[in-house]
Motif scaffolding. Structure first.
Motif, PDB file in Angstrom:
ATOM      1  N   ASP A  11       0.777  -1.160   0.214  1.00 48.87           N
ATOM      2  CA  ASP A  11      -0.449   0.146  -0.054  1.00 48.87           C
ATOM      3  C   ASP A  11       0.964   1.019   0.379  1.00 48.87           C
ATOM      4  OD1 ASP A  11      -2.362   2.093   0.400  1.00 48.87           O
ATOM      5  OD2 ASP A  11      -2.272   1.524   2.940  1.00 48.87           O
ATOM      6  N   GLY A  43      -6.084   6.921   4.236  1.00 47.82           N
ATOM      7  CA  GLY A  43      -6.593   4.486   4.124  1.00 47.82           C
ATOM      8  C   GLY A  43      -6.068   4.164   3.599  1.00 47.82           C
ATOM      9  N   ARG A  70     -10.067  -7.243   8.841  1.00 44.02           N
ATOM     10  CA  ARG A  70     -10.522  -7.207   7.577  1.00 44.02           C
ATOM     11  C   ARG A  70      -9.720  -7.872   5.988  1.00 44.02           C
ATOM     12  NH1 ARG A  70      -8.544  -2.801   6.468  1.00 44.02           N
ATOM     13  NH2 ARG A  70      -8.182  -1.211   7.963  1.00 44.02           N
ATOM     14  N   ASP A  88      -8.170  -1.839   2.283  1.00 44.26           N
ATOM     15  CA  ASP A  88      -8.295  -1.316   0.471  1.00 44.26           C
ATOM     16  C   ASP A  88      -7.132  -0.463   1.077  1.00 44.26           C
ATOM     17  OD1 ASP A  88      -9.406   0.190  -0.731  1.00 44.26           O
ATOM     18  OD2 ASP A  88     -11.797  -0.023   0.266  1.00 44.26           O
ATOM     19  N   GLU A 113      -5.599  -2.420  -1.191  1.00 43.16           N
ATOM     20  CA  GLU A 113      -5.207  -3.846  -1.410  1.00 43.16           C
ATOM     21  C   GLU A 113      -5.800  -4.835  -2.462  1.00 43.16           C
ATOM     22  OE1 GLU A 113      -4.505  -2.098   0.989  1.00 43.16           O
ATOM     23  OE2 GLU A 113      -2.733  -2.752   1.984  1.00 43.16           O
TER      24      GLU A 113
HETATM   25  N1  GLY Z   1      -5.092  -0.223   3.026  1.00 46.26           N
HETATM   26  C1  GLY Z   1      -4.817  -0.111   4.224  1.00 46.26           C
HETATM   27  C2  GLY Z   1      -5.597  -0.855   5.471  1.00 46.26           C
HETATM   28  O1  GLY Z   1      -6.894  -0.604   4.485  1.00 46.26           O
HETATM   29  O2  GLY Z   1      -5.553  -0.520   6.665  1.00 46.26           O
END
Ligand code: GLY
Ligand code: AMP
Length: 419
Positions: free
Chosen positions: A207, A221, A282, A285, A287
């Motif tokens: 990420d 995020g 979870r 995001d 990724e």
């Molecule tokens: N992209 C980092 C997360 O989903 O926490």
């Protein structure tokens, strides 16, 4: 079978895209979904942290499997309520989701399980934390609870760290403060699909958390990702499974927690080996957007086996090549994203690309921005460079007032040719 997918971000659009390809799926329901997911699923506008409403929806629509995307419903106990009502759920109970919701709990689990992580100290007294930080010098200061990416300061001096203790202590999530050793090395994400006992690993991905090129500006995020991040070798990935995922699941089980969902390890590949920076309960995001493009197998039976505690799969076939995803963000993201701007998207997408929606909503005949991270422009290529170029071309072809995105996603990737 009838599937219910909870969430409405880019991760969920990518999941919907993948799940929809399964011959096992007769109907796909999404709550709340988004304008991109609408093309793949029946979207229901419901508050996904309202456990009673979700149970009712699952009953009314005779749902066979619920897939939970974001952490909020997990932390709110939606998984518990659904399971209590007899539904199969991919997503842990609230007790398991604490591994993401509380950094102190995550550290306690890691310590008990012998999982490699940064040395740390915990404080409930702010002034004691500030005093210790001053003595420690360069140190990482973290607020215990969920803080939307604003709960971590990597301080380069004791003074800065002491100041960070006081600032984070003022957050609702800052009642407990962690001081942590500063680690160095490339960061990457490894996710395991878990059935409470067994797990199977997704490809490693990377990420890009800072908002601007060159890893500058505030944390977000996630502004883009690529997979596979195979600067982590097969052997090292296997080691992450053995030294991180397996003992963590075992320790949770010892505490009566059957973790059935995605366990996400945010890792730093230090000179001494991989270290866990954080766990999420979870999928990541953005990724997930690139991982779904790389996955070369039906995801539905795997998620169902996890939900049932019957996982037998030990590896997930992957497409060759690479996928890159670039997040297109609204003006002002991450601090104060402006919403309501009309998107201009080409009528058809070039080959090898996918466009996943996140912060978008319909307004009459148009689609407008409704959040900070608006779209993820994704592409596959036989090389990382080809995937990058395709994703960049797609990103560039989409506009709205003030949209911005990073031009260097996957550009600084460590050499991909490691054995
Ligand atoms: N992209 C980092 C997360 O989903 O926490
Ligand atoms: P976290 O929410 O714990 O993943 O932290 C957010 C970001 O802070 C990570 O992605 C890292 O870039 C950085 N970070 C966290 N912990 C450390 C650490 N111990 N050493 C260096 N950087 C860290």
């Amino acid at each position: 079978m009838n599937l219910l997918l909870l969430g409405g971000g880019g991760r969920e659009h990518a999941l919907a895209w993948k799940l929809r390809q399964s011959p096992l799926v007769t109907s796909l329901l999404a709550a709340p979904g988004n304008p991109g997911i609408e093309a793949l699923a029946d979207c229901v506008p419901v508050d996904i942290t309202d456990a009673a409403a979700i149970v009712e929806l699952a009953r009314a629509r005779k749902v066979d499997l619920v897939v939970v995307g974001p952490e909020a419903p997990l932390v709110a106990g939606v998984g518990d309520a659904l399971r209590a009502a007899g539904f199969e759920v991919f997503g842990p109970d609230a007790a398991g989701a604490r591994i993401e919701g509380s950094k102190a709990f995550a550290k306690e689990i890691m310590q008990a399980a012998g999982v490699p992580t940064a040395r740390f100290e915990l404080f409930t007294d702010l002034e004691a934390a500030a005093k210790r930080a001053l003595a420690w010098g360069p140190v990482v200061v973290k607020a215990d609870g969920l803080a939307a990416g604003k709960g971590v300061v990597v301080a380069s001096s004791g003074e800065e760290a002491a100041q960070a203790c006081r600032a984070l202590g003022a957050l609702p999530s800052g009642q407990t403060i962690l001081l942590e050793e500063v680690l160095t090395g490339p960061e990457l994400s490894v996710m395991a699909l878990c059935d409470g006992e067994r797990f199977v690993l997704l490809a490693p991905s990377q990420d890009h958390k800072r908002v601007f090129d060159g890893d500058r500006g505030p944390n977000t995020g996630g502004m883009g990702a690529y997979a596979p991040a195979n600067f982590l070798s097969e052997a090292e990935l296997e080691r992450v499974g053995r030294e991180v995922m397996a003992p963590t699941l075992a320790e949770l089980r010892r505490r009566g927690i059957s973790f059935r969902g995605a366990l996400y390890a945010g890792l730093m590949l230090t000179p001494a080996g991989p270290r866990v920076l954080e766990f999420n309960a979870r999928l990541g995001d953005p990724e997930t957007q690139v991982l779904m493009m790389q996955l070369d197998t039906d995801l539905v039976p795997v998620l169902q086996a996890c939900a049932r505690g019957e996982l037998r799969t030990t590896s997930l076939p992957q497409r060759s090549g690479f996928s890159v995803g670039i997040v297109l963000a609204a003006e002002g993201y991450p601090d104060a994203p402006r919403t309501g701007d009309e998107l201009e998207v080409p009528a058809s997408l070039p080959p090898h690309t996918q466009l996943f929606h996140a912060g978008t909503r319909r307004l009459g005949a148009s689609v407008v921005t409704s959040g900070g991270r608006v779209l993820t422009a994704c592409a596959h290529g036989t090389t990382l460079a080809e995937a990058r170029a395709r994703a960049a071309a797609l990103a560039d072809s989409i506009t709205w007032r003030g949209r911005h995105y990073r031009k260097d996603i996957a550009a600084g990737a460590p050499p991909q040719d490691r054995p």
